[in-house]
Design a protein around this motif. Structure first.
Motif, PDB file in Angstrom:
ATOM      1  N   UNK A  37      39.648  14.780 -10.602  1.00  0.00           N
ATOM      2  CA  UNK A  37      40.803  14.080 -10.020  1.00  0.00           C
ATOM      3  C   UNK A  37      40.354  12.828  -9.269  1.00  0.00           C
ATOM      4  N   UNK A  38      39.253  12.925  -8.518  1.00  0.00           N
ATOM      5  CA  UNK A  38      38.730  11.757  -7.805  1.00  0.00           C
ATOM      6  C   UNK A  38      38.301  10.659  -8.774  1.00  0.00           C
ATOM      7  N   UNK A  39      37.597  11.050  -9.819  1.00  0.00           N
ATOM      8  CA  UNK A  39      37.130  10.074 -10.810  1.00  0.00           C
ATOM      9  C   UNK A  39      38.325   9.423 -11.496  1.00  0.00           C
ATOM     10  N   UNK A  40      39.297  10.216 -11.923  1.00  0.00           N
ATOM     11  CA  UNK A  40      40.475   9.673 -12.611  1.00  0.00           C
ATOM     12  C   UNK A  40      41.223   8.683 -11.728  1.00  0.00           C
ATOM     13  N   UNK A  41      41.425   9.056 -10.483  1.00  0.00           N
ATOM     14  CA  UNK A  41      42.111   8.162  -9.544  1.00  0.00           C
ATOM     15  C   UNK A  41      41.328   6.860  -9.367  1.00  0.00           C
ATOM     16  N   UNK A  42      40.029   6.971  -9.183  1.00  0.00           N
ATOM     17  CA  UNK A  42      39.187   5.787  -8.977  1.00  0.00           C
ATOM     18  C   UNK A  42      39.218   4.870 -10.198  1.00  0.00           C
ATOM     19  N   UNK A  43      39.202   5.445 -11.392  1.00  0.00           N
ATOM     20  CA  UNK A  43      39.248   4.632 -12.609  1.00  0.00           C
ATOM     21  C   UNK A  43      40.580   3.890 -12.731  1.00  0.00           C
ATOM     22  N   UNK A  44      41.680   4.549 -12.375  1.00  0.00           N
ATOM     23  CA  UNK A  44      42.992   3.875 -12.417  1.00  0.00           C
ATOM     24  C   UNK A  44      43.044   2.724 -11.417  1.00  0.00           C
ATOM     25  N   UNK A  45      42.563   2.968 -10.206  1.00  0.00           N
ATOM     26  CA  UNK A  45      42.564   1.924  -9.181  1.00  0.00           C
ATOM     27  C   UNK A  45      41.667   0.765  -9.599  1.00  0.00           C
ATOM     28  N   UNK A  46      40.493   1.066 -10.140  1.00  0.00           N
ATOM     29  CA  UNK A  46      39.579   0.008 -10.582  1.00  0.00           C
ATOM     30  C   UNK A  46      40.226  -0.841 -11.678  1.00  0.00           C
ATOM     31  N   UNK A  47      40.890  -0.198 -12.617  1.00  0.00           N
ATOM     32  CA  UNK A  47      41.569  -0.939 -13.682  1.00  0.00           C
ATOM     33  C   UNK A  47      42.671  -1.819 -13.094  1.00  0.00           C
ATOM     34  N   UNK A  48      43.434  -1.267 -12.167  1.00  0.00           N
ATOM     35  CA  UNK A  48      44.502  -2.036 -11.522  1.00  0.00           C
ATOM     36  C   UNK A  48      43.957  -3.239 -10.762  1.00  0.00           C
ATOM     37  N   UNK A  49      42.735  -3.130 -10.256  1.00  0.00           N
ATOM     38  CA  UNK A  49      42.118  -4.212  -9.491  1.00  0.00           C
ATOM     39  C   UNK A  49      41.320  -5.175 -10.364  1.00  0.00           C
ATOM     40  N   UNK A  50      41.387  -5.010 -11.684  1.00  0.00           N
ATOM     41  CA  UNK A  50      40.782  -5.968 -12.588  1.00  0.00           C
ATOM     42  C   UNK A  50      39.338  -5.714 -12.989  1.00  0.00           C
ATOM     43  N   UNK A  51      38.831  -4.523 -12.718  1.00  0.00           N
ATOM     44  CA  UNK A  51      37.470  -4.211 -13.153  1.00  0.00           C
ATOM     45  C   UNK A  51      37.461  -4.047 -14.667  1.00  0.00           C
ATOM     46  N   UNK A  52      36.436  -4.569 -15.309  1.00  0.00           N
ATOM     47  CA  UNK A  52      36.343  -4.502 -16.759  1.00  0.00           C
ATOM     48  C   UNK A  52      35.544  -3.326 -17.267  1.00  0.00           C
ATOM     49  N   UNK A  53      34.868  -2.633 -16.352  1.00  0.00           N
ATOM     50  CA  UNK A  53      34.008  -1.520 -16.771  1.00  0.00           C
ATOM     51  C   UNK A  53      33.782  -0.608 -15.567  1.00  0.00           C
ATOM     52  N   UNK A  54      33.505   0.637 -15.849  1.00  0.00           N
ATOM     53  CA  UNK A  54      33.088   1.578 -14.817  1.00  0.00           C
ATOM     54  C   UNK A  54      31.826   2.266 -15.308  1.00  0.00           C
ATOM     55  N   UNK A  55      30.922   2.545 -14.397  1.00  0.00           N
ATOM     56  CA  UNK A  55      29.678   3.197 -14.786  1.00  0.00           C
ATOM     57  C   UNK A  55      29.328   4.280 -13.785  1.00  0.00           C
ATOM     58  N   UNK A  56      28.455   5.166 -14.216  1.00  0.00           N
ATOM     59  CA  UNK A  56      28.050   6.308 -13.406  1.00  0.00           C
ATOM     60  C   UNK A  56      26.667   6.731 -13.860  1.00  0.00           C
ATOM     61  N   UNK A  57      25.817   7.089 -12.946  1.00  0.00           N
ATOM     62  CA  UNK A  57      24.492   7.629 -13.280  1.00  0.00           C
ATOM     63  C   UNK A  57      24.480   9.084 -12.838  1.00  0.00           C
ATOM     64  N   UNK A  58      24.115   9.976 -13.750  1.00  0.00           N
ATOM     65  CA  UNK A  58      24.082  11.397 -13.427  1.00  0.00           C
ATOM     66  C   UNK A  58      22.757  12.006 -13.862  1.00  0.00           C
ATOM     67  N   UNK A  59      22.410  13.101 -13.223  1.00  0.00           N
ATOM     68  CA  UNK A  59      21.246  13.894 -13.611  1.00  0.00           C
ATOM     69  C   UNK A  59      21.741  14.977 -14.558  1.00  0.00           C
ATOM     70  N   UNK A  60      21.196  14.993 -15.764  1.00  0.00           N
ATOM     71  CA  UNK A  60      21.718  15.855 -16.819  1.00  0.00           C
ATOM     72  C   UNK A  60      21.711  17.337 -16.451  1.00  0.00           C
ATOM     73  N   UNK A  61      20.680  17.789 -15.767  1.00  0.00           N
ATOM     74  CA  UNK A  61      20.583  19.220 -15.486  1.00  0.00           C
ATOM     75  C   UNK A  61      20.943  19.568 -14.042  1.00  0.00           C
ATOM     76  N   UNK A  62      21.703  18.730 -13.397  1.00  0.00           N
ATOM     77  CA  UNK A  62      22.090  18.969 -12.008  1.00  0.00           C
ATOM     78  C   UNK A  62      22.999  20.189 -11.901  1.00  0.00           C
ATOM     79  N   UNK A  63      22.740  21.067 -10.934  1.00  0.00           N
ATOM     80  CA  UNK A  63      23.609  22.230 -10.773  1.00  0.00           C
ATOM     81  C   UNK A  63      25.020  21.874 -10.302  1.00  0.00           C
ATOM     82  N   UNK A  64      25.207  20.648  -9.822  1.00  0.00           N
ATOM     83  CA  UNK A  64      26.544  20.244  -9.361  1.00  0.00           C
ATOM     84  C   UNK A  64      27.481  19.939 -10.521  1.00  0.00           C
ATOM     85  N   UNK A  65      26.956  19.785 -11.723  1.00  0.00           N
ATOM     86  CA  UNK A  65      27.802  19.547 -12.889  1.00  0.00           C
ATOM     87  C   UNK A  65      28.250  18.116 -13.070  1.00  0.00           C
TER      88      UNK A  65
END
Length: 88
Positions: A37-65
């Motif tokens: 829900x946080x990610x979805x909301x942030x992506x909508x707001x970023x699009x509304x504010x004119x961002x052309x891309x969103x990115x994220x760096x994650x650790x593949x085997x992180x227990x946090x998912x």
């Protein structure tokens, strides 16, 4: 959630990137869709504010998912990195 944009990168690439740097959900509240829900909301707001891309760096085997929540939000793997270390 902490989202940042580096103006130098925007100047170099011509694309405003909303980098989702920190997404935190306490362990007791995970697996309830909060991060999604946080990610979805942030992506909508970023699009509304004119961002052309969103990115994220994650650790593949992180227990946090983190990799799973990023994938469910529509992020795709652009590149991978390996980190090596030795035990002290």
């Amino acid at each position: 959630m902490l989202t940042v944009c580096w103006e130098a990168e925007t100047a170099a690439t011509g694309i405003r990137d909303a980098y989702l740097g920190v997404i935190g959900t306490r362990p007791a509240y995970r697996k309830r869709g909060i991060a999604h829900a946080l990610i979805s909301h942030t992506l909508r707001v970023a699009q509304d504010q004119g961002y052309g891309r969103a990115s994220r760096r994650v650790t593949a085997d992180s227990p946090s998912g983190g990799a799973g929540s990023a994938g469910r939000a529509g992020f795709v793997i652009q590149d991978t990195q390996a980190r090596y270390s030795t035990e002290p």
